[in-house]
Motif scaffolding. Structure first.
Motif, PDB file in Angstrom:
ATOM      1  N   SER A 196      44.011  47.186  44.283  1.00 16.71           N
ATOM      2  CA  SER A 196      43.916  48.637  44.138  1.00 16.71           C
ATOM      3  C   SER A 196      44.394  49.110  42.774  1.00 16.71           C
ATOM      4  CB  SER A 196      44.707  49.329  45.251  1.00 16.71           C
ATOM      5  OG  SER A 196      46.079  49.110  45.054  1.00 16.71           O
ATOM      6  N   LYS A 197      45.085  48.235  42.040  1.00 14.00           N
ATOM      7  CA  LYS A 197      45.558  48.655  40.713  1.00 14.00           C
ATOM      8  C   LYS A 197      44.390  49.006  39.797  1.00 14.00           C
ATOM      9  CE  LYS A 197      47.910  44.994  40.965  1.00 14.00           C
ATOM     10  NZ  LYS A 197      48.523  43.700  40.646  1.00 14.00           N
ATOM     11  N   THR A 198      43.278  48.303  40.003  1.00 12.69           N
ATOM     12  CA  THR A 198      42.109  48.531  39.163  1.00 12.69           C
ATOM     13  C   THR A 198      41.042  49.295  39.959  1.00 12.69           C
ATOM     14  OG1 THR A 198      41.313  46.366  39.840  1.00 12.69           O
ATOM     15  CG2 THR A 198      42.494  46.490  37.741  1.00 12.69           C
ATOM     16  N   LEU A 203      33.186  47.944  38.172  1.00 14.65           N
ATOM     17  CA  LEU A 203      33.221  46.542  38.600  1.00 14.65           C
ATOM     18  C   LEU A 203      32.413  45.641  37.681  1.00 14.65           C
ATOM     19  CD1 LEU A 203      33.005  46.796  42.474  1.00 14.65           C
ATOM     20  CD2 LEU A 203      34.971  46.215  41.078  1.00 14.65           C
ATOM     21  N   GLU A 204      31.508  46.218  36.919  1.00 13.77           N
ATOM     22  CA  GLU A 204      30.689  45.388  36.043  1.00 13.77           C
ATOM     23  C   GLU A 204      31.421  45.003  34.773  1.00 13.77           C
ATOM     24  OE1 GLU A 204      25.882  45.682  35.706  1.00 13.77           O
ATOM     25  OE2 GLU A 204      27.082  47.490  35.512  1.00 13.77           O
ATOM     26  N   ALA A 205      32.362  45.831  34.399  1.00 15.25           N
ATOM     27  CA  ALA A 205      33.009  45.629  33.098  1.00 15.25           C
ATOM     28  C   ALA A 205      33.750  44.285  33.051  1.00 15.25           C
ATOM     29  CB  ALA A 205      33.988  46.764  32.833  1.00 15.25           C
TER      30      ALA A 205
ATOM     31  N   ALA B  79      29.790  50.707  40.191  1.00 15.43           N
ATOM     32  CA  ALA B  79      30.677  50.719  41.351  1.00 15.43           C
ATOM     33  C   ALA B  79      32.118  50.537  40.909  1.00 15.43           C
ATOM     34  CB  ALA B  79      30.283  49.610  42.309  1.00 15.43           C
ATOM     35  N   THR B  80      33.037  50.974  41.745  1.00 18.41           N
ATOM     36  CA  THR B  80      34.457  50.690  41.539  1.00 18.41           C
ATOM     37  C   THR B  80      35.017  50.206  42.877  1.00 18.41           C
ATOM     38  OG1 THR B  80      35.230  52.870  42.200  1.00 18.41           O
ATOM     39  CG2 THR B  80      34.638  52.604  39.886  1.00 18.41           C
ATOM     40  N   TRP B  81      36.236  49.656  42.801  1.00 17.67           N
ATOM     41  CA  TRP B  81      36.895  49.184  44.018  1.00 17.67           C
ATOM     42  C   TRP B  81      37.048  50.334  45.011  1.00 17.67           C
ATOM     43  CZ3 TRP B  81      41.572  50.467  46.358  1.00 17.67           C
ATOM     44  CH2 TRP B  81      42.061  49.569  47.301  1.00 17.67           C
ATOM     45  N   ARG B  82      37.408  51.513  44.522  1.00 18.29           N
ATOM     46  CA  ARG B  82      37.623  52.655  45.414  1.00 18.29           C
ATOM     47  C   ARG B  82      36.296  53.074  46.074  1.00 18.29           C
ATOM     48  NH1 ARG B  82      42.435  55.557  45.171  1.00 18.29           N
ATOM     49  NH2 ARG B  82      42.848  55.055  43.014  1.00 18.29           N
ATOM     50  N   LEU B  83      35.200  52.974  45.335  1.00 19.15           N
ATOM     51  CA  LEU B  83      33.895  53.307  45.910  1.00 19.15           C
ATOM     52  C   LEU B  83      33.549  52.323  47.036  1.00 19.15           C
ATOM     53  CD1 LEU B  83      31.347  55.130  45.633  1.00 19.15           C
ATOM     54  CD2 LEU B  83      30.376  53.353  44.199  1.00 19.15           C
ATOM     55  N   LEU B  84      33.791  51.023  46.790  1.00 17.41           N
ATOM     56  CA  LEU B  84      33.586  49.997  47.818  1.00 17.41           C
ATOM     57  C   LEU B  84      34.269  50.383  49.123  1.00 17.41           C
ATOM     58  CD1 LEU B  84      34.171  46.461  46.232  1.00 17.41           C
ATOM     59  CD2 LEU B  84      32.083  47.368  47.223  1.00 17.41           C
TER      60      LEU B  84
END
Lengths: 205, 205, 205, 205
Positions: A196-198, A203-205, B79-84
Motif C-alpha cells: 500500500s505504500k506505493t 503500475l506500469e512505471a 492502473a494503480t494498486w488502490r484502483l486494483l
C-alpha cells in the motif's frame, strides 16, 4: 503479431482465480425459513455468519494472491516450461480453497478443519514462493540488473517470513483454533498493506 | 510488447462478472413433475417464476455494471494498486449477487430478504462510486484535461444520486417489499437509458 | 489493430479449461462430522481420499493438456474453421472430465467406471491428436519449413504412441482397474517429463 | 496502446460462453450404484443417456453460436453501446441453455419441456439475428463497401430462414416432441456445414 509469451499464463490464471473467488459463494446455501419476522430472519441468518465471514476472508485472500500474481508477472519478460508448472502448482492449491473455506465455515471451531485451512493457504504460499525463487532469484526471468544478493533479499522479505508464520498458524490451529484464525487475518492484513505504500503509483512505471 | 496495465484488471473483472451472470441460472433447479399436461406443466413452472424473474433482473443489473465498468476502464490510462483494490471490492459485492438473488427468488415477499438484496446492490453501487471518485475525481487516472469541478459534477450525476435511491430502496423494502422491487427495476431502467443517448457512437471515439 | 486470429480460440480454450480444473473441486462435498477428535476427523476424511486423489490427478492431467495446447497454438500462424472445430471437439471431451473424475472418485475399484475414465482421457487425446495432424501435418498452419516426413515423425512421437497406451488402459481397466489407474498415472508422468528437457528455455524463442 | 473496442465484448462473451458449455456437465449427477457387473453398470448409466445426449447436443449448439460470434465480431470494426446490449441479450438467452438442457434431459418426451428448449434456442437465434441486423445491415459497423441490398440478402440467408425453422420446431414440439428434437439436430447440422465450404481458409484473410 504474437502476444507476449506470459500472456496466456496470465489469462489462464485470471480465469482460474476468477472462478475460484466466484465459486466461493456457492458454498453458501439459501436457507429455508418460515417465520417472516426480524427475529425469524436473524435466526435463519445466524448459522450463515461463519460461512459469510469465511467467504469474505477467502475472497480477499485469493484476491491478494491475484494482485501479487499480477505484479509478479508484470516483471517477467518471458515464460518457460518450468514457470508454467510452478504456476499450475499455485493454481492447484488455490483451487482447493473453496473446499477448505466451506469446510471451515461449517466447523469454525474444529482444530483439524482450521489447521487444514491454514495448511491450504500455507501450501499456496509455498507454491508462490517457489515460483518467485525460480523466476526472480535463480533464473532472473525479469531480466533485471539487480545482483543475486539483492534478489535473494527481496525474495526473503516477500515470501519466506510469511511462510514461516503460515506454518506456525497450522500448529496454533491444532492447539487453539480461534488464535490461528486471528493469525491468518493479521497475516493477510500485513500482505495487504505491504504494497500500500506505493498505492497511487502507476503500475506500469 | 507489454499490454496496458489496465488489461489484466479488465480481464479478471470480465472473468468474475461472466461467471456471476452465468452462475445465476444454477439457482434455478430443475423441477420434478408427474402430470405431463399443460396444466401440470404450468403448476410445475409457477413456483419458478419469481426465480426466473430474479435471474433475468440480476443478469441485466450485473450486465449494466459490466457496461459501466467497460466504459469506466476505457477512460483509465494506467492502473494503480488502490484502483486494483477498489475494483476487487466491487467484484466482491457483485459476487454475492447470485446468493441474494436466489434468496429473493425463494422469498420475494419477505421484507428482510428484499432489503438484503437492495443492500447488496447498494453496496456494489457504493464500491463503484468510490472507485470512480478515486480514479476520475481525486487522482484523474484518465489524464483528462477537465477541471476538478467538472469531474466532481460528472461524478455526482453518474453515481451519487443513484446511491441515495438505492439506500431509500433498502428502507422501503422493510416497510413494503413490492414497492422496493419496483424501485430497483426503475433504477436499473434509468441506468440503462442513461447511456442510450450515445447508443450508436463508436465506443473508441 | 486486430489481434491474431488464433487469439480468441486460445482465450475461449483458456476459459473452458480454467473452468474445468476449478469445477473439479465441486465434486468434493463438505462432509458432516460429529466427533471432533483426530480419530473422528480421519474417519470423516478417509472416504474423501479417493476423491481428492482423483481431483489432483485430473487437475494435472487437464493442466498437461493446457500446456500442450499452449505450445501447440504458439506455433499456429492462423486459424481456420476446421481448426476451430477440432479444438471444440477437444474441449468437449475435456469438459466431461469433471463428471468421469467424480465418478471414479466414488467408485475407484469398479472396472467399468475406471474404463470410462480412461476412455474419456483417450478420446480427449485422440481429439488433440487429430487437431495436431490436421494443423501441423496435413495443412502446416504453422508455416514451418520442415518436410512432410519430419512433421509426420514428430506427430507420431507426440501423440500416437500415447493414444495406443490410453487404449490399452481402457482394456486393462476392464480386467484389473488398479493396474489401469497406475498406467494412467505413468502416462501422465511421461507426458509431463517429455517437455521438461527444455524446461528453462524461453517459450517465445 | 489501447486494444480494439470490440476486444472486451469478445473477452466477456468468451467467458460467458466458456462457462455455459462447461456448466452443462454439472447437470449430469454421479449416479449411485451397488451391483458392480456390466449389467449393473448399464442399468445405472441408462437413465443418464438422454442427459448425456442433451449435454453433447447443447455443447455443440452453443459452440456453433460461439463460432458464428467469433466470425461476426471479426468483421466488426468498432463497438457501440447498442451493440453491447444486443450482445448481452444474446448471452442472456444462451445462459439459460444449461437449465433448459437439464430439463429436457430429465423429460425428453414431454412436449412442453421440449417446446421450452426449442423456444430457448429460437430466442438466442433471434437475439443473434437482431444483433446482425443492427451491426451489419442498418449500421454497417464492419465498414464494408457492399451495398445495403447485398447486406440484406446475406442477413436473410444467414439468420432469418433458420429462425423460421426454429419457430416451427417450437410448434412441432407441442404436437410430437421427437420430431422437434430431430428438427433441432438437423438445423444445427445445417448451421454447422454452412461454414464448412471455407473450412481451410485462414480466418484472418
Amino acid at each position: 503479431m504474437k502476444l507476449p509469451s506470459t500472456n496466456r499464463i496470465e489469462a489462464f490464471s485470471d480465469g482460474v482465480i476468477a472462478i475460484i473467488v466466484t465459486l466461493l459463494v456457492l458454498e453458501i446455501k439459501i436457507p429455508e425459513f418460515e417465520e417472516h419476522t426480524f427475529a425469524g430472519f436473524l435466526a435463519v441468518m445466524a448459522p450463515l455468519v461463519p460461512k459469510l465471514i469465511g467467504f469474505a476472508f477467502s475472497f480477499f485472500t485469493v484476491a491478494i494472491f491475484w494482485v501479487n500474481h499480477h505484479n509478479f508477472f508484470h516483471r517477467i519478460k518471458h515464460a518457460t516450461w518450468r514457470l508454467l508448472w510452478h504456476n499450475n502448482l499455485l493454481l492447484f492449491f488455490l483451487s482447493v480453497v473453496p473446499f477448505t473455506t466451506g469446510f471451515v465455515g461449517d466447523y469454525p471451531t474444529d482444530r483439524f478443519v482450521v489447521a487444514m485451512y491454514a495448511l491450504n493457504l500455507f501450501l499456496a504460499g509455498v507454491a508462490f514462493s517457489m515460483m518467485w525463487h525460480y523466476a526472480l532469484v535463480r533464473s532472473n526471468l525479469a531480466g533485471e540488473s539487480t545482483s543475486l544478493a539483492e534478489r535473494k533479499r527481496e525474495y526473503m522479505q516477500t515470501g519466506v517470513y510469511g511462510m514461516v508464520l503460515y506454518a506456525v498458524a497450522v500448529g496454533v490451529a491444532l492447539i487453539y483454533p480461534p488464535a490461528a484464525l486471528i493469525m491468518l487475518v493479521l497475516l493477510q492484513l500485513v500482505y495487504f498493506f505491504m504494497n500500500s505504500k506505493t498505492a497511487d503509483v502507476p503500475l506500469e512505471a
